[in-house]
Design a protein around this motif. Structure first.
Motif, short mmCIF file in Angstrom:
data_model
loop_
_atom_site.label_atom_id
_atom_site.label_comp_id
_atom_site.label_asym_id
_atom_site.label_seq_id
_atom_site.Cartn_x
_atom_site.Cartn_y
_atom_site.Cartn_z
N LYS A 150 -0.30 5.86 -7.44
CA LYS A 150 -1.47 5.07 -7.85
C LYS A 150 -2.65 5.31 -6.94
CE LYS A 150 1.40 1.50 -9.86
NZ LYS A 150 1.92 0.14 -9.73
N VAL A 151 -2.36 5.66 -5.69
CA VAL A 151 -3.38 5.94 -4.68
C VAL A 151 -3.00 7.25 -4.00
CG1 VAL A 151 -4.42 5.13 -2.53
CG2 VAL A 151 -3.83 3.49 -4.30
N GLN A 152 -3.97 8.12 -3.79
CA GLN A 152 -3.70 9.39 -3.12
C GLN A 152 -3.87 9.25 -1.62
OE1 GLN A 152 -6.23 12.36 -4.78
NE2 GLN A 152 -5.17 12.39 -6.75
N ALA A 153 -2.98 9.92 -0.90
CA ALA A 153 -3.04 9.87 0.56
C ALA A 153 -2.75 11.24 1.13
CB ALA A 153 -2.03 8.86 1.09
N VAL A 154 -3.15 11.43 2.38
CA VAL A 154 -2.94 12.69 3.09
C VAL A 154 -2.14 12.38 4.34
CG1 VAL A 154 -4.11 14.59 4.28
CG2 VAL A 154 -5.15 13.56 2.26
N VAL A 162 0.84 -1.20 0.00
CA VAL A 162 0.00 0.00 0.00
C VAL A 162 0.88 1.25 0.00
CG1 VAL A 162 -1.76 1.29 1.26
CG2 VAL A 162 -1.91 -1.20 1.11
N HIS A 163 1.97 1.24 0.76
CA HIS A 163 2.89 2.38 0.76
C HIS A 163 3.53 2.58 -0.61
CE1 HIS A 163 2.87 3.90 4.86
NE2 HIS A 163 2.79 2.65 5.29
N ARG A 164 3.81 1.48 -1.32
CA ARG A 164 4.35 1.60 -2.69
C ARG A 164 3.32 2.22 -3.62
NH1 ARG A 164 6.72 -3.38 -1.52
NH2 ARG A 164 5.09 -4.54 -2.60
N TRP A 165 2.05 1.85 -3.45
CA TRP A 165 1.00 2.46 -4.27
C TRP A 165 0.94 3.96 -4.03
CZ3 TRP A 165 -3.44 -1.38 -2.68
CH2 TRP A 165 -3.24 -2.62 -3.30
N ILE A 166 1.08 4.37 -2.78
CA ILE A 166 1.05 5.80 -2.45
C ILE A 166 2.26 6.49 -3.07
CG2 ILE A 166 1.21 7.48 -0.57
CD1 ILE A 166 -0.23 5.34 1.20
N LYS A 167 3.44 5.92 -2.87
CA LYS A 167 4.67 6.53 -3.37
C LYS A 167 4.68 6.66 -4.89
CE LYS A 167 9.65 6.31 -2.79
NZ LYS A 167 10.75 5.61 -2.17
N SER A 168 4.11 5.67 -5.58
CA SER A 168 4.09 5.71 -7.04
C SER A 168 2.94 6.56 -7.60
CB SER A 168 3.99 4.29 -7.61
OG SER A 168 2.75 3.72 -7.28
#
Length: 93
Positions: A36-40, A28-34
């Protein structure tokens, strides 16, 4: 499998998202870093994923079979799964 609509309108921690999607927190952290998924980032140690973007990302990853009979699925067309083609041909012969 989790209904993708259950993520919409929610904020999830990477651990929650991993647990609910059957993936690791690292993934999930890789998705955020790349991107693919937005995070706050809500503090120096806390991140929350925007559920709508998680649902959209997972929806884009759902396999849809080819519409034409005998058509080759996309991963095999672009060469990403050459090892699968080799296994299939060697099993026949």
């Amino acid at each position: 499998m989790v209904a993708l609509d259950s993520f919409k309108g929610r904020m999830l921690s990477p651990a929650q998202a991993g647990k609910e999607t059957g993936n690791s927190e690292s993934t999930v952290h890789r998705w955020i870093k790349s991107g693919k998924v937005q995070a706050v980032r809500i503090s120096s140690k806390n991140t929350r994923i925007i559920g709508d973007t998680l649902a959209a990302f997972l929806e884009s990853k759902i396999y849809t079979p080819p519409s034409k009979p005998g058509a080759v699925p996309e991963p095999l067309k672009n060469g990403k799964a050459k090892h699968l083609q080799a296994v299939k041909t060697s099993a026949r012969g």
